[in-house]
Scaffold this motif. Sequence first.
Motif, PDB file in Angstrom:
ATOM      1  N   MET A   1      -4.736  12.798   2.539  1.00 48.75           N
ATOM      2  CA  MET A   1      -4.872  11.396   2.122  1.00 48.75           C
ATOM      3  C   MET A   1      -6.231  10.837   2.529  1.00 48.75           C
ATOM      4  O   MET A   1      -6.863  10.122   1.763  1.00 48.75           O
ATOM      5  CB  MET A   1      -3.745  10.567   2.750  1.00 48.75           C
TER       6      MET A   1
ATOM      7  N   ASP B   1       0.874  -1.178   0.000  1.00 46.90           N
ATOM      8  CA  ASP B   1       0.000   0.000   0.000  1.00 46.90           C
ATOM      9  C   ASP B   1       0.907   1.222   0.000  1.00 46.90           C
ATOM     10  O   ASP B   1       1.827   1.321   0.828  1.00 46.90           O
ATOM     11  CB  ASP B   1      -0.871  -0.051   1.261  1.00 46.90           C
TER      12      ASP B   1
ATOM     13  N   TRP C   1       0.199  -0.114  14.854  1.00 39.05           N
ATOM     14  CA  TRP C   1      -0.130   0.040  13.433  1.00 39.05           C
ATOM     15  C   TRP C   1      -0.631  -1.242  12.788  1.00 39.05           C
ATOM     16  O   TRP C   1      -1.657  -1.235  12.122  1.00 39.05           O
ATOM     17  CB  TRP C   1       1.094   0.550  12.650  1.00 39.05           C
TER      18      TRP C   1
END
Length: 277
Positions: free
Chosen positions: A184, A103, A228
């Motif tokens: 984003m 990604d 994360w």
Amino acid sequence: MRPVLELKTPEQLKTMRRAGLVVAHALREMAAAVAPGVTTQDLDAIARAVLAREGAASNFLGYSPGWGMPPYPATVCTSVNDTVVHGIPGDRALASGDLVSIDFGAVVDGFHGDAAVTVAAGQASPQAQKLSDVTREALWAGIGAARLGGRVGDISAAVERSIRQQGRYGIIRDYTGHGIGTAMHMDPDVPNYGKPRKGPVIVEGLCLAIEPMVTWGSAKTAVLDDEWTIVSQDGSWAAHWEHSITVTRTGLWVLTAEDGGEAELKARGLPFGPLAD
Ligand code: MF3
Ligand code: CO
């Protein structure tokens, strides 16, 4: 409250396209490099080199959505096997049969691109290959459901329907696609499930990142201690495909596809509608 959606002018859409092309180039180079023995850090190094070469900035590096999340430490997310999304590159070498979602995002003149692909190192098992294919097809089903005057729910419903047609898969609900532009992550959310004719209306200048995340088991996720890495709770493998798109008066424009989406759209009988340079 209805979210205020950022609508780009034709000039700004062309800048979005420049950012999208940087993303496409980097993803092509990273995908081509995936092989047994390659580390996920090697992929991050490729991404950094493309950003430098093309004069673009990273939107992932240092990113934090807030609420005390540590800044993201790399330019790419590499999510291997049972990692769903947001895997941090490291010195782990890929083994043959590993399935890695890559990604990546880039910023050009203040406008963001964001896309993801899933690729196998060496030979994928049939089960892993099908998982990636189902997820990729769901992405194009979602893209194909976007039209001016339609709604974001049309995209969500098409993604969900496409996956369900293929069998019993876990459709991740904890993370969604999103609006994209001068940041984003912008409004609106673009869930990978939902009802047609619901949600915000799709109008000229709206840019969306569509990103199905699918497992071959349960859709439940957990966050690792690094805050994360998102893994599947049951250890099932995941795939993730993403593009940033916009809808013009003449059709669809896949900002993060090298050809603007022309080949995939035409193969599906969908209108390809880029703006002229
Ligand atoms: N690109 C991811 C998305 O699709 C977000 C990456 S999070 C970051 O929304 F921290 F790595 F930037
Ligand atoms: Co995204």
